[in-house]
Design a protein around this motif. Structure first.
Motif, PDB file in Angstrom:
ATOM      1  N   PHE A  35      35.943  52.419  43.754  1.00 58.70           N
ATOM      2  CA  PHE A  35      35.050  51.759  44.721  1.00 58.70           C
ATOM      3  C   PHE A  35      35.031  50.247  44.523  1.00 58.70           C
ATOM      4  N   ASN A  36      35.060  49.802  43.272  1.00 54.06           N
ATOM      5  CA  ASN A  36      35.092  48.355  42.998  1.00 54.06           C
ATOM      6  C   ASN A  36      36.301  47.698  43.631  1.00 54.06           C
ATOM      7  N   ASN A  37      37.469  48.319  43.451  1.00 56.32           N
ATOM      8  CA  ASN A  37      38.706  47.747  43.999  1.00 56.32           C
ATOM      9  C   ASN A  37      38.715  47.754  45.521  1.00 56.32           C
ATOM     10  N   LEU A  38      38.298  48.865  46.124  1.00 56.67           N
ATOM     11  CA  LEU A  38      38.312  48.967  47.589  1.00 56.67           C
ATOM     12  C   LEU A  38      37.304  48.012  48.228  1.00 56.67           C
ATOM     13  N   LEU A  39      36.107  47.927  47.649  1.00 57.44           N
ATOM     14  CA  LEU A  39      35.094  47.021  48.205  1.00 57.44           C
ATOM     15  C   LEU A  39      35.487  45.562  47.972  1.00 57.44           C
ATOM     16  N   SER A  40      36.088  45.286  46.811  1.00 62.32           N
ATOM     17  CA  SER A  40      36.540  43.921  46.526  1.00 62.32           C
ATOM     18  C   SER A  40      37.571  43.474  47.560  1.00 62.32           C
ATOM     19  N   ASN A  41      38.508  44.357  47.906  1.00 66.66           N
ATOM     20  CA  ASN A  41      39.502  44.047  48.939  1.00 66.66           C
ATOM     21  C   ASN A  41      38.860  43.837  50.294  1.00 66.66           C
ATOM     22  N   SER A  42      37.875  44.675  50.605  1.00 70.63           N
ATOM     23  CA  SER A  42      37.227  44.568  51.919  1.00 70.63           C
ATOM     24  C   SER A  42      36.486  43.245  52.065  1.00 70.63           C
ATOM     25  N   VAL A  43      35.992  42.710  50.941  1.00 69.14           N
ATOM     26  CA  VAL A  43      35.308  41.410  50.973  1.00 69.14           C
ATOM     27  C   VAL A  43      36.332  40.278  51.042  1.00 69.14           C
ATOM     28  N   LYS A  44      37.376  40.356  50.224  1.00 71.59           N
ATOM     29  CA  LYS A  44      38.402  39.298  50.191  1.00 71.59           C
ATOM     30  C   LYS A  44      39.062  39.099  51.552  1.00 71.59           C
ATOM     31  N   TYR A  45      39.360  40.220  52.226  1.00 74.52           N
ATOM     32  CA  TYR A  45      40.103  40.140  53.485  1.00 74.52           C
ATOM     33  C   TYR A  45      39.225  40.469  54.695  1.00 74.52           C
ATOM     34  N   GLY A  46      37.925  40.479  54.459  1.00 71.23           N
ATOM     35  CA  GLY A  46      36.998  40.737  55.567  1.00 71.23           C
ATOM     36  C   GLY A  46      36.691  39.482  56.364  1.00 71.23           C
ATOM     37  N   LYS A  47      36.191  39.674  57.552  1.00 76.28           N
ATOM     38  CA  LYS A  47      35.814  38.537  58.395  1.00 76.28           C
ATOM     39  C   LYS A  47      34.453  38.001  57.974  1.00 76.28           C
ATOM     40  N   GLU A  48      34.221  36.737  58.264  1.00 74.90           N
ATOM     41  CA  GLU A  48      32.898  36.162  58.025  1.00 74.90           C
ATOM     42  C   GLU A  48      31.867  36.957  58.830  1.00 74.90           C
ATOM     43  N   ASN A  49      30.734  37.271  58.172  1.00 76.11           N
ATOM     44  CA  ASN A  49      29.656  38.056  58.810  1.00 76.11           C
ATOM     45  C   ASN A  49      30.145  39.430  59.274  1.00 76.11           C
ATOM     46  N   GLY A  50      31.115  39.972  58.553  1.00 74.65           N
ATOM     47  CA  GLY A  50      31.634  41.291  58.897  1.00 74.65           C
ATOM     48  C   GLY A  50      30.848  42.395  58.211  1.00 74.65           C
ATOM     49  N   LYS A  51      31.428  43.592  58.166  1.00 75.73           N
ATOM     50  CA  LYS A  51      30.737  44.719  57.536  1.00 75.73           C
ATOM     51  C   LYS A  51      31.748  45.668  56.901  1.00 75.73           C
ATOM     52  N   THR A  52      31.287  46.353  55.866  1.00 78.70           N
ATOM     53  CA  THR A  52      32.078  47.395  55.212  1.00 78.70           C
ATOM     54  C   THR A  52      31.217  48.647  55.145  1.00 78.70           C
ATOM     55  N   THR A  53      31.758  49.745  55.655  1.00 82.22           N
ATOM     56  CA  THR A  53      30.994  50.991  55.734  1.00 82.22           C
ATOM     57  C   THR A  53      31.666  52.086  54.926  1.00 82.22           C
ATOM     58  N   ILE A  54      30.890  52.713  54.045  1.00 86.99           N
ATOM     59  CA  ILE A  54      31.375  53.881  53.311  1.00 86.99           C
ATOM     60  C   ILE A  54      30.725  55.121  53.908  1.00 86.99           C
ATOM     61  N   THR A  55      31.558  56.051  54.343  1.00 88.08           N
ATOM     62  CA  THR A  55      31.074  57.304  54.933  1.00 88.08           C
ATOM     63  C   THR A  55      31.436  58.460  54.010  1.00 88.08           C
ATOM     64  N   ILE A  56      30.467  59.315  53.710  1.00 84.79           N
ATOM     65  CA  ILE A  56      30.742  60.489  52.872  1.00 84.79           C
ATOM     66  C   ILE A  56      30.274  61.751  53.595  1.00 84.79           C
ATOM     67  N   LYS A  57      31.096  62.782  53.527  1.00 85.07           N
ATOM     68  CA  LYS A  57      30.733  64.071  54.119  1.00 85.07           C
ATOM     69  C   LYS A  57      31.471  65.196  53.403  1.00 85.07           C
ATOM     70  N   LYS A  58      30.985  66.387  53.566  1.00 85.48           N
ATOM     71  CA  LYS A  58      31.615  67.549  52.940  1.00 85.48           C
ATOM     72  C   LYS A  58      32.583  68.202  53.905  1.00 85.48           C
ATOM     73  N   GLU A  59      33.741  68.566  53.376  1.00 83.95           N
ATOM     74  CA  GLU A  59      34.770  69.171  54.223  1.00 83.95           C
ATOM     75  C   GLU A  59      35.631  70.112  53.394  1.00 83.95           C
ATOM     76  N   GLN A  60      35.616  71.380  53.729  1.00 83.59           N
ATOM     77  CA  GLN A  60      36.425  72.408  53.060  1.00 83.59           C
ATOM     78  C   GLN A  60      36.230  72.411  51.540  1.00 83.59           C
ATOM     79  N   GLY A  61      34.973  72.359  51.134  1.00 84.87           N
ATOM     80  CA  GLY A  61      34.636  72.436  49.714  1.00 84.87           C
ATOM     81  C   GLY A  61      34.859  71.154  48.932  1.00 84.87           C
ATOM     82  N   LYS A  62      35.276  70.085  49.597  1.00 88.56           N
ATOM     83  CA  LYS A  62      35.481  68.795  48.940  1.00 88.56           C
ATOM     84  C   LYS A  62      34.592  67.726  49.558  1.00 88.56           C
TER      85      LYS A  62
END
Length: 321
Positions: A219-246
């Protein structure tokens, strides 16, 4: 007496150089012998392999598996194709090795040259200027930190690839971990006006069975990338859900996105979409490679979807309780 001392001096100097030259010759000859024996060993292995193939061919022919010339031709053709695939594989492997070593060398040389430049300037004439001294020491410290990060990341990848790293599985609250990472990166995100958001079904709990420390790293690496290459005043969304036991997790941003031609190589070590900008941002070029290795070490999958100018989505799975 003086002449005697000079003669003795020259004798020792010449002896020293002679010893050095002889040592070099021995080392060089040893190297050539080693190459010769390695070459002979490789040739012997190749001959042995062909011999084994011919034995197999002979046994199949005598047992009636190969009954006519057509079947024999097909069998030989299959062997040739197999050897060609092996040659291609080793050729690609050698090319990858050279590229990898070149990348490691380049990544370490950049901060080293920077440090050398700052130190040389201070030694020459800037040591007494307190303002320049403070500025250059801070820049030197930043470059040393970058080198340490590169080495740490290389060590992590080596451990993951060699199987030396043993994952410490435990049950933990995934939502809580994500919120902790949000808090940890809040100041960096706020500097660009980027907001973090977690999306999930209300009143649903997500207990993951994984190495908590390593998943935090993902999560640190993915969020760090999203901030480095994100737009000014942009957003990063993490979505979690259950699917087929995972647990299915997606990390999406509305940043600059990645051109489709780069996507197949995005998880390679040191691969950068925009080399100049990436180094400017201070990354090691190893973050996504580490992410992929960690997820695969958990026997899970990760994928990426992106559209230039619209953003990027990384999706991966984790085992659920």
């Amino acid at each position: 007496m003086v002449v005697f001392l000079i003669s003795v001096g020259f004798y020792f100097i010449s002896s020293f150089w002679l010893a050095g030259i002889l040592s070099f010759c021995f080392v060089f000859a040893g190297g050539l012998l080693m190459i010769f024996f390695i070459k002979k060993y490789s040739e012997r292995q190749m001959v042995q392999h062909i011999y084994e193939q011919l034995k197999e061919l002979s046994s199949k022919k005598s047992s009636g598996v190969i009954e006519n010339k057509k079947q024999l031709d097909e069998f030989i053709r299959d062997i040739i194709q197999e050897r060609k695939k092996e040659q291609e594989y080793f050729k690609n492997l050698d090319s990858y090795r050279k590229e990898y070593l070149g990348n490691v060398s380049h990544e370490l040389k950049t901060p080293l040259f920077n440090i050398q430049g700052y130190v040389s300037t201070l030694i020459d004439d800037a040591m007494n200027d307190k303002e320049i001294l403070s500025e250059y020491l801070k820049k030197t410290d930043k470059n040393i930190e970058r080198m340490i990060n590169i080495i740490d990341d290389l060590e992590t990848i080596s451990q993951l690839e060699s199987g030396a790293m043993i994952l410490d599985y435990e049950l933990f609250d995934l939502e809580q971990l994500i919120n902790e990472v949000f808090e940890q990166m809040e100041l960096v995100a706020k500097a660009k006006g980027i907001t973090f958001k977690l999306v999930k079904e209300p009143n649903e709990y997500f207990i993951a069975n994984a190495d908590k420390f390593r998943i935090r790293q993902v999560f640190n690496n993915l969020l760090s990338n999203s901030v480095k290459y994100g737009k000014e005043n942009g957003k990063t969304t993490i979505t979690i859900k259950k699917e087929q036991g995972k647990i299915l997790i997606s990390v999406a941003d509305n940043g600059i996105g990645i051109d489709e031609k780069h996507l197949p190589r995005i998880f390679e070590r040191f691969y950068r979409v925009d080399k100049g900008r990436s180094r400017e941002q201070g990354g090691t070029g190893l973050g996504l490679a580490i992410v992929k290795h960690i997820i695969e070490a958990h026997k899970q999958t990760i994928s990426v979807q992106s559209e230039l100018g619209k953003g990027t989505v990384f999706t991966f799975t984790l085992d659920s309780k």
